[in-house]
Design a protein around this motif. Sequence first.
Motif, PDB file in Angstrom:
ATOM      1  N   GLU A  71      10.232 -23.666  10.963  1.00  8.44           N
ATOM      2  CA  GLU A  71      11.446 -23.156  10.339  1.00  8.44           C
ATOM      3  C   GLU A  71      12.435 -22.745  11.422  1.00  8.44           C
ATOM      4  O   GLU A  71      12.033 -22.296  12.505  1.00  8.44           O
ATOM      5  N   VAL A  72      13.705 -22.908  11.133  1.00  9.82           N
ATOM      6  CA  VAL A  72      14.775 -22.473  12.038  1.00  9.82           C
ATOM      7  C   VAL A  72      15.377 -21.201  11.460  1.00  9.82           C
ATOM      8  O   VAL A  72      15.740 -21.151  10.288  1.00  9.82           O
ATOM      9  N   THR A  73      15.472 -20.167  12.283  1.00 11.02           N
ATOM     10  CA  THR A  73      16.056 -18.906  11.833  1.00 11.02           C
ATOM     11  C   THR A  73      17.166 -18.495  12.791  1.00 11.02           C
ATOM     12  O   THR A  73      17.212 -18.930  13.942  1.00 11.02           O
ATOM     13  N   GLY A  74      18.054 -17.635  12.275  1.00  9.57           N
ATOM     14  CA  GLY A  74      19.130 -17.116  13.107  1.00  9.57           C
ATOM     15  C   GLY A  74      20.005 -18.220  13.650  1.00  9.57           C
ATOM     16  O   GLY A  74      20.297 -19.218  12.988  1.00  9.57           O
ATOM     17  N   ALA A  75      20.425 -18.043  14.888  1.00  8.66           N
ATOM     18  CA  ALA A  75      21.337 -19.005  15.516  1.00  8.66           C
ATOM     19  C   ALA A  75      20.619 -20.210  16.085  1.00  8.66           C
ATOM     20  O   ALA A  75      21.255 -21.120  16.602  1.00  8.66           O
ATOM     21  N   GLY A  76      19.267 -20.235  16.014  1.00  8.06           N
ATOM     22  CA  GLY A  76      18.565 -21.400  16.531  1.00  8.06           C
ATOM     23  C   GLY A  76      17.150 -21.137  17.016  1.00  8.06           C
ATOM     24  O   GLY A  76      16.656 -21.850  17.886  1.00  8.06           O
ATOM     25  N   PHE A  77      16.492 -20.124  16.469  1.00  5.88           N
ATOM     26  CA  PHE A  77      15.110 -19.855  16.857  1.00  5.88           C
ATOM     27  C   PHE A  77      14.171 -20.768  16.076  1.00  5.88           C
ATOM     28  O   PHE A  77      14.312 -20.940  14.862  1.00  5.88           O
ATOM     29  N   LEU A  78      13.201 -21.348  16.783  1.00  3.71           N
ATOM     30  CA  LEU A  78      12.180 -22.181  16.153  1.00  3.71           C
ATOM     31  C   LEU A  78      10.955 -21.330  15.861  1.00  3.71           C
ATOM     32  O   LEU A  78      10.442 -20.633  16.749  1.00  3.71           O
ATOM     33  N   VAL A  83       9.283 -14.479  10.940  1.00  5.70           N
ATOM     34  CA  VAL A  83       8.947 -15.713  10.226  1.00  5.70           C
ATOM     35  C   VAL A  83       7.898 -16.481  11.018  1.00  5.70           C
ATOM     36  O   VAL A  83       8.028 -16.654  12.236  1.00  5.70           O
ATOM     37  N   GLY A  84       6.857 -16.954  10.337  1.00  4.89           N
ATOM     38  CA  GLY A  84       5.844 -17.766  10.993  1.00  4.89           C
ATOM     39  C   GLY A  84       4.917 -16.961  11.882  1.00  4.89           C
ATOM     40  O   GLY A  84       4.886 -15.733  11.852  1.00  4.89           O
ATOM     41  N   GLU A  85       4.161 -17.709  12.704  1.00  3.19           N
ATOM     42  CA  GLU A  85       3.173 -17.091  13.597  1.00  3.19           C
ATOM     43  C   GLU A  85       3.664 -17.042  15.044  1.00  3.19           C
ATOM     44  O   GLU A  85       3.381 -16.081  15.762  1.00  3.19           O
ATOM     45  N   TYR A  86       4.387 -18.089  15.459  1.00  2.00           N
ATOM     46  CA  TYR A  86       4.854 -18.201  16.835  1.00  2.00           C
ATOM     47  C   TYR A  86       6.315 -18.622  16.834  1.00  2.00           C
ATOM     48  O   TYR A  86       6.798 -19.242  15.886  1.00  2.00           O
ATOM     49  N   ALA A  87       7.015 -18.278  17.918  1.00  2.30           N
ATOM     50  CA  ALA A  87       8.446 -18.594  17.976  1.00  2.30           C
ATOM     51  C   ALA A  87       8.860 -18.900  19.408  1.00  2.30           C
ATOM     52  O   ALA A  87       8.185 -18.503  20.367  1.00  2.30           O
ATOM     53  N   THR A  88       9.994 -19.621  19.531  1.00  2.00           N
ATOM     54  CA  THR A  88      10.563 -19.915  20.845  1.00  2.00           C
ATOM     55  C   THR A  88      12.082 -20.026  20.736  1.00  2.00           C
ATOM     56  O   THR A  88      12.601 -20.547  19.742  1.00  2.00           O
ATOM     57  N   PRO A  89      12.804 -19.557  21.762  1.00  2.00           N
ATOM     58  CA  PRO A  89      14.259 -19.713  21.784  1.00  2.00           C
ATOM     59  C   PRO A  89      14.703 -20.926  22.575  1.00  2.00           C
ATOM     60  O   PRO A  89      15.815 -20.968  23.109  1.00  2.00           O
ATOM     61  N   ARG A 109      12.659 -31.065  12.921  1.00  2.00           N
ATOM     62  CA  ARG A 109      12.274 -32.287  12.211  1.00  2.00           C
ATOM     63  C   ARG A 109      11.163 -33.021  12.946  1.00  2.00           C
ATOM     64  O   ARG A 109      10.220 -33.529  12.336  1.00  2.00           O
ATOM     65  N   ARG A 110      11.280 -33.087  14.262  1.00  2.00           N
ATOM     66  CA  ARG A 110      10.265 -33.789  15.049  1.00  2.00           C
ATOM     67  C   ARG A 110       8.942 -33.016  15.056  1.00  2.00           C
ATOM     68  O   ARG A 110       7.867 -33.593  14.865  1.00  2.00           O
ATOM     69  N   LEU A 111       9.021 -31.721  15.302  1.00  2.00           N
ATOM     70  CA  LEU A 111       7.801 -30.932  15.453  1.00  2.00           C
ATOM     71  C   LEU A 111       7.080 -30.756  14.125  1.00  2.00           C
ATOM     72  O   LEU A 111       5.860 -30.578  14.099  1.00  2.00           O
ATOM     73  N   GLY A 112       7.824 -30.790  13.026  1.00  2.00           N
ATOM     74  CA  GLY A 112       7.181 -30.655  11.732  1.00  2.00           C
ATOM     75  C   GLY A 112       6.227 -31.793  11.415  1.00  2.00           C
ATOM     76  O   GLY A 112       5.343 -31.649  10.564  1.00  2.00           O
ATOM     77  N   ALA A 113       6.376 -32.915  12.117  1.00  2.00           N
ATOM     78  CA  ALA A 113       5.499 -34.066  11.894  1.00  2.00           C
ATOM     79  C   ALA A 113       4.306 -34.095  12.852  1.00  2.00           C
ATOM     80  O   ALA A 113       3.462 -34.995  12.772  1.00  2.00           O
ATOM     81  N   GLU A 114       4.236 -33.133  13.758  1.00  2.00           N
ATOM     82  CA  GLU A 114       3.147 -33.109  14.736  1.00  2.00           C
ATOM     83  C   GLU A 114       1.845 -32.669  14.072  1.00  2.00           C
ATOM     84  O   GLU A 114       1.819 -31.701  13.311  1.00  2.00           O
ATOM     85  N   PRO A 115       0.734 -33.368  14.357  1.00  2.00           N
ATOM     86  CA  PRO A 115      -0.564 -32.928  13.846  1.00  2.00           C
ATOM     87  C   PRO A 115      -0.887 -31.522  14.358  1.00  2.00           C
ATOM     88  O   PRO A 115      -0.667 -31.212  15.527  1.00  2.00           O
ATOM     89  N   PRO A 130      25.815 -26.684  19.470  1.00  2.00           N
ATOM     90  CA  PRO A 130      25.294 -25.371  19.102  1.00  2.00           C
ATOM     91  C   PRO A 130      23.766 -25.340  19.110  1.00  2.00           C
ATOM     92  O   PRO A 130      23.113 -26.348  18.783  1.00  2.00           O
ATOM     93  N   PRO A 131      23.159 -24.206  19.447  1.00  2.00           N
ATOM     94  CA  PRO A 131      21.696 -24.088  19.439  1.00  2.00           C
ATOM     95  C   PRO A 131      21.075 -24.432  18.095  1.00  2.00           C
ATOM     96  O   PRO A 131      19.994 -25.006  18.029  1.00  2.00           O
ATOM     97  N   ARG A 132      21.785 -24.091  17.003  1.00  2.00           N
ATOM     98  CA  ARG A 132      21.239 -24.382  15.677  1.00  2.00           C
ATOM     99  C   ARG A 132      21.063 -25.881  15.470  1.00  2.00           C
ATOM    100  O   ARG A 132      20.067 -26.325  14.868  1.00  2.00           O
ATOM    101  N   ASP A 133      22.013 -26.683  15.980  1.00  2.00           N
ATOM    102  CA  ASP A 133      21.892 -28.134  15.840  1.00  2.00           C
ATOM    103  C   ASP A 133      20.693 -28.663  16.626  1.00  2.00           C
ATOM    104  O   ASP A 133      19.963 -29.546  16.168  1.00  2.00           O
ATOM    105  N   VAL A 134      20.506 -28.114  17.837  1.00  2.00           N
ATOM    106  CA  VAL A 134      19.348 -28.519  18.651  1.00  2.00           C
ATOM    107  C   VAL A 134      18.057 -28.146  17.932  1.00  2.00           C
ATOM    108  O   VAL A 134      17.113 -28.940  17.853  1.00  2.00           O
ATOM    109  N   ALA A 135      18.029 -26.926  17.382  1.00  2.00           N
ATOM    110  CA  ALA A 135      16.831 -26.467  16.697  1.00  2.00           C
ATOM    111  C   ALA A 135      16.511 -27.335  15.487  1.00  2.00           C
ATOM    112  O   ALA A 135      15.334 -27.640  15.214  1.00  2.00           O
TER     113      ALA A 135
END
Length: 348
Positions: free
Chosen positions: A83-90, A43-49, A71-77, A61-66
Amino acid sequence: MTPADLSPCVVRAVRCAVADGELAAGAAPPERVVIERTRPGGVGEYATPVAFQVARTAGCPPRDVADVLARRLGAEPGIERVEVTGAGFLNFVLAAPCAPSLVRDALLRDIVIRDVRGGAMFAAPEGELAPDDEPAPDDEPAPDHPTGPRPGPGLRERVVRRSVLRLVHAQGGTARDLPASLPVAPLAKRDGDVVARYGADAAHWRMLSVPARETPVFSDDLLLQGEGNEFFRVRYAHARSRALLRNADQLGFHPETGEVPDAPALLRALADHPLALEAAAHHRAPERLTRDLVELAEALLDFQYRVLPRGDEKPSAAHRARLALAEAAGTVLAGGLALLGIDAPTRL
């Protein structure tokens, strides 16, 4: 926003979420976040755990942190979608990049990579060499050329450890960040003295281009100068970049960052290079750097035919911009090879 900007952006989001009470006060913001290009089919172009790392101290849980970070990063220029996938991947999709900024960033990295090649960024403090390595002057890693580390049972471990040490130093770390020993599969006895047979550079490439736990397979394809030999292609791409500069000089023009070259594959490879370096250092995995250099070399070799004027064509601003991009790519290739302990000849 370039891919290299994502890491500090995510770190900032974690700190702001803690400060605003969205994450527990005890959550420890990481100093650096590893961002990697999403694998094919992902999913997407880049990801981070990063959410898994923060969750350990946030007590949730990691999903809650993600979800909080998304929400915050989606507003960044510069970030089009999170998108959050799995147990908490951004997972990130960046907005269409500003190509002039990518060219500018590539040339800035040119300066950084030159520093790396000069050794200033990976001079090893006292005690950071393996016990059986002879220290070089100023406590730098002993040079790998012309013969490379001494052949023997521990040859590959020394080659891998030296490369990992260079990568860690290039990212601002020290040997104290390394484990006492790295799990490295030794060379197969049947291969004999691979340095004598293939040369130090080719032998290093093969040792470093597979994960350290796997045993590299040596064959005479390492000696071939053709498309099937990735080691040759990477060094050939660097040599071609330098040949383009020599030919342009003969035609009386030099690289400049004016117009924006239409070279999406090469621009993308340059933009992703800092991520590859960071991931290679973080995972103690030089093979990630070799894969990145192969991708960059292929993009440069495809692009090279558009750099110089053809026939009676006069050099233009477009040619100078393309030449600047080719120069930056060649310099990044040279810096990457240096981190692997491999020479980058200017002529092949």
